[in-house]
Design a protein around this motif. Sequence first.
Motif, PDB file in Angstrom:
ATOM      1  N   HIS A   3       0.780  -1.240   0.000  1.00 47.47           N
ATOM      2  CA  HIS A   3       0.000   0.000   0.000  1.00 47.47           C
ATOM      3  C   HIS A   3       0.809   1.286   0.000  1.00 47.47           C
ATOM      4  CE1 HIS A   3      -3.660  -2.280   0.374  1.00 47.47           C
ATOM      5  NE2 HIS A   3      -3.138  -2.927   1.415  1.00 47.47           N
ATOM      6  N   THR A   4       2.126   1.182  -0.053  1.00 46.71           N
ATOM      7  CA  THR A   4       2.946   2.395  -0.089  1.00 46.71           C
ATOM      8  C   THR A   4       3.997   2.252  -1.183  1.00 46.71           C
ATOM      9  OG1 THR A   4       4.749   1.753   1.395  1.00 46.71           O
ATOM     10  CG2 THR A   4       2.715   2.566   2.425  1.00 46.71           C
ATOM     11  N   ALA A   5       4.579   3.327  -1.524  1.00 46.03           N
ATOM     12  CA  ALA A   5       5.675   3.326  -2.483  1.00 46.03           C
ATOM     13  C   ALA A   5       7.006   3.456  -1.742  1.00 46.03           C
ATOM     14  CB  ALA A   5       5.494   4.473  -3.474  1.00 46.03           C
ATOM     15  N   SER A   6       7.052   2.918  -0.551  1.00 50.55           N
ATOM     16  CA  SER A   6       8.231   3.058   0.304  1.00 50.55           C
ATOM     17  C   SER A   6       9.464   2.403  -0.306  1.00 50.55           C
ATOM     18  CB  SER A   6       7.978   2.420   1.666  1.00 50.55           C
ATOM     19  OG  SER A   6       6.955   3.079   2.341  1.00 50.55           O
ATOM     20  N   ARG A   7      10.547   3.132  -0.268  1.00 49.93           N
ATOM     21  CA  ARG A   7      11.835   2.560  -0.658  1.00 49.93           C
ATOM     22  C   ARG A   7      12.492   1.904   0.552  1.00 49.93           C
ATOM     23  NH1 ARG A   7      14.956   5.886  -4.903  1.00 49.93           N
ATOM     24  NH2 ARG A   7      16.594   5.508  -3.384  1.00 49.93           N
ATOM     25  N   THR A   8      12.104   2.350   1.737  1.00 48.88           N
ATOM     26  CA  THR A   8      12.653   1.821   2.986  1.00 48.88           C
ATOM     27  C   THR A   8      11.515   1.511   3.945  1.00 48.88           C
ATOM     28  OG1 THR A   8      14.607   3.202   2.723  1.00 48.88           O
ATOM     29  CG2 THR A   8      14.194   2.316   4.917  1.00 48.88           C
ATOM     30  N   ILE A   9      11.577   0.354   4.548  1.00 46.45           N
ATOM     31  CA  ILE A   9      10.631  -0.036   5.596  1.00 46.45           C
ATOM     32  C   ILE A   9      11.476  -0.460   6.789  1.00 46.45           C
ATOM     33  CG2 ILE A   9       8.824  -1.657   6.298  1.00 46.45           C
ATOM     34  CD1 ILE A   9       8.156  -1.870   3.250  1.00 46.45           C
ATOM     35  N   GLU A  10      11.211   0.153   7.940  1.00 46.37           N
ATOM     36  CA  GLU A  10      11.992  -0.129   9.154  1.00 46.37           C
ATOM     37  C   GLU A  10      11.141  -0.935  10.127  1.00 46.37           C
ATOM     38  OE1 GLU A  10      13.367   2.531  12.859  1.00 46.37           O
ATOM     39  OE2 GLU A  10      14.194   3.174  10.928  1.00 46.37           O
ATOM     40  N   ILE A  11      11.727  -2.007  10.652  1.00 44.10           N
ATOM     41  CA  ILE A  11      11.050  -2.854  11.643  1.00 44.10           C
ATOM     42  C   ILE A  11      11.858  -2.797  12.933  1.00 44.10           C
ATOM     43  CG2 ILE A  11      10.318  -5.197  12.231  1.00 44.10           C
ATOM     44  CD1 ILE A  11      10.964  -4.614   8.688  1.00 44.10           C
ATOM     45  N   THR A  12      11.171  -2.495  14.029  1.00 46.05           N
ATOM     46  CA  THR A  12      11.805  -2.456  15.336  1.00 46.05           C
ATOM     47  C   THR A  12      11.067  -3.426  16.250  1.00 46.05           C
ATOM     48  OG1 THR A  12      12.331  -0.127  15.013  1.00 46.05           O
ATOM     49  CG2 THR A  12      12.455  -0.967  17.258  1.00 46.05           C
TER      50      THR A  12
END
Length: 119
Positions: A39-48
Amino acid sequence: MAHARAHAVDALREWQIDDGIVEALRLIVSELVTNAVVHTASRTIEITVSVTATEAIVTVTDQGLFGTPAARKARPEEEHGRGLALVEALATRWESSPLADGTQVEAAVTLPGRTAGAL
């Protein structure tokens, strides 16, 4: 997405979190990361992944600027649309927050038998 799930599971097991909670958070990570990818055009996805005295918490941050995600009830014939409903069912609490450059979604599961100051 497999890497994100493995990261979360490894961290939680290292912290000796109950297997049932690890499995719930593995599914939550899968759903939240899938939503960020789809659902996004994210180039980066951060998981914490973090643990407090009373909760195990997963936070997913993306670069999506498409509004606040919300759980919905999918019709039986729909193939998609159940991810956040699953998160809502598995998590003790979850919330999303808009950021200046994206969206952050946090989901937490209460640790049984844990009280403040136990860690």
